[in-house]
Design an enzyme around this catalytic site. Structure first.
Site, PDB file in Angstrom:
ATOM      1  N   HIS A   1      12.853  42.517 -22.524  1.00 46.71           N
ATOM      2  CA  HIS A   1      13.645  42.057 -23.426  1.00 46.71           C
ATOM      3  C   HIS A   1      13.953  40.658 -23.516  1.00 46.71           C
ATOM      4  O   HIS A   1      14.002  39.807 -24.198  1.00 46.71           O
ATOM      5  CB  HIS A   1      15.070  42.666 -24.015  1.00 46.71           C
ATOM      6  CG  HIS A   1      15.946  42.466 -24.977  1.00 46.71           C
ATOM      7  ND1 HIS A   1      15.430  42.615 -26.350  1.00 46.71           N
ATOM      8  CD2 HIS A   1      16.978  41.897 -25.110  1.00 46.71           C
ATOM      9  CE1 HIS A   1      16.195  42.357 -27.278  1.00 46.71           C
ATOM     10  NE2 HIS A   1      17.345  41.743 -26.462  1.00 46.71           N
TER      11      HIS A   1
ATOM     12  N   SER B   1      16.656  38.199 -30.252  1.00 49.56           N
ATOM     13  CA  SER B   1      17.555  39.443 -30.441  1.00 49.56           C
ATOM     14  C   SER B   1      18.166  39.323 -31.574  1.00 49.56           C
ATOM     15  O   SER B   1      18.117  39.275 -32.655  1.00 49.56           O
ATOM     16  CB  SER B   1      18.389  39.646 -29.092  1.00 49.56           C
ATOM     17  OG  SER B   1      18.719  41.178 -29.096  1.00 49.56           O
TER      18      SER B   1
ATOM     19  N   ASN C   1      11.809  38.829 -29.800  1.00 45.76           N
ATOM     20  CA  ASN C   1      12.682  40.282 -29.389  1.00 45.76           C
ATOM     21  C   ASN C   1      13.473  40.648 -30.543  1.00 45.76           C
ATOM     22  O   ASN C   1      14.524  41.010 -30.230  1.00 45.76           O
ATOM     23  CB  ASN C   1      13.368  40.002 -28.112  1.00 45.76           C
ATOM     24  CG  ASN C   1      12.369  39.680 -26.791  1.00 45.76           C
ATOM     25  OD1 ASN C   1      12.177  38.398 -26.380  1.00 45.76           O
ATOM     26  ND2 ASN C   1      11.707  40.584 -26.263  1.00 45.76           N
TER      27      ASN C   1
END
Length: 270
Positions: free
Chosen positions: A242, A97, A121
């Site tokens: 996620h 992320s 992700n």
């Protein structure tokens, strides 16, 4: 696992580094609101064959925050200072992320230090509407509004693995330093295009991995990132969202193992 606290020059302050294993170095960078413990399944697996360094990102876990308003290049500079202090030479870099944005930016700006890079992700060239929504959320967080349920609902489904991971993540989000979280989230919201135009410069083995249910770090983004690089591969794990490294650890670890065994173009294995 060994905990080391690095004292970096101002304004970076201290960074907490968790180290385990022996061998070629692997560096792990978590996402916004998390901490190095979020890499638990990967540390356990990868440390069997590699020397693993799981970092607490600025303002998370045991690391000091960056100054308010810091953007993605400041987080990339933080990573450079950490790796310089650790004196590891070439590294295998994995980010999730926000950590994926940092890892991607570092690979573009310091290709002479990265053997391989894996972005889990990750976000890449958001649409105008998606960009506006995440920036609005960043502005709300900056005002002290912290909504725990929204990310949890978006990140997790109803499976048993999702429920177990959700409980862990909820704890980490609840403990986060709100100022550090706000600074990192603001950089995350505005950083998806900062280095995107330079992904074509990445020549080392590149992995982009996400879950098919991750609407914000979407499969299309992972495929687009991989297509931009000279040696890229995209993997989409079905029925996950996620926090795929926690909800599908065996599949993620297998993909990382294949990536770590891919021949490098430059670096220690060339």
């Amino acid at each position: 696992m060994t905990l080391t606290t690095l004292q970096l020059s101002k304004p970076l302050g201290k960074t907490a580094v968790h180290e385990e294993g022996k061998g070629e170095p692997v560096v792990l960078i978590h996402g916004v609101g998390m901490q190095s413990a979020a890499w638990g399944p990967q540390v356990e697996f990868l440390s069997q064959t590699h020397r693993v360094f799981a970092l607490d990102m600025p303002g998370h876990g045991g690391s000091d925050p960056l100054p308010a308003g810091a953007q993605l290049p400041q987080f990339v500079a933080w990573l450079h200072d950490v790796l310089s202090e650790l004196d590891l030479g070439w590294v295998n870099l994995i980010g999730h992320s926000m950590g994926a944005l940092v890892a991607g930016g570092f690979t573009v700006t310091h290709p002479d230090l990265v053997s391989r890079v894996a972005l889990l992700n990750g976000v890449f060239k958001r649409s105008e509407s998606a960009s506006a929504a995440v920036i609005a959320r960043a502005e709300e967080i900056g005002k002290g509004t912290f909504d725990l349920e929204t990310p949890l609902t978006r990140w997790f489904g109803d499976s048993e693995s999702d429920k177990a991971a959700c409980a862990q993540v909820s704890g980490w989000l609840s403990d986060v330093n709100i100022d550090g979280y706000a600074t990192a989230y603001n950089a995350f919201a505005r950083g998806d295009a900062t280095y995107a135009a330079r992904f074509s410069e990445i020549t080392c083995p590149f992995l982009a991995l996400t879950g098919d249910g991750d609407l914000n770090s979407s499969p299309d983004m992972s495929r687009a990132m991989a297509a931009e690089t000279a040696n890229g591969r995209a993997i989409v794990i079905e029925n996950h969202r996620h926090m795929v490294n926690l909800t599908a650890p065996d599949q993620v670890n297998a993909a990382l193992n294949d990536w770590l065994n891919s021949p490098t173009r430059g670096g220690p294995n060339d």
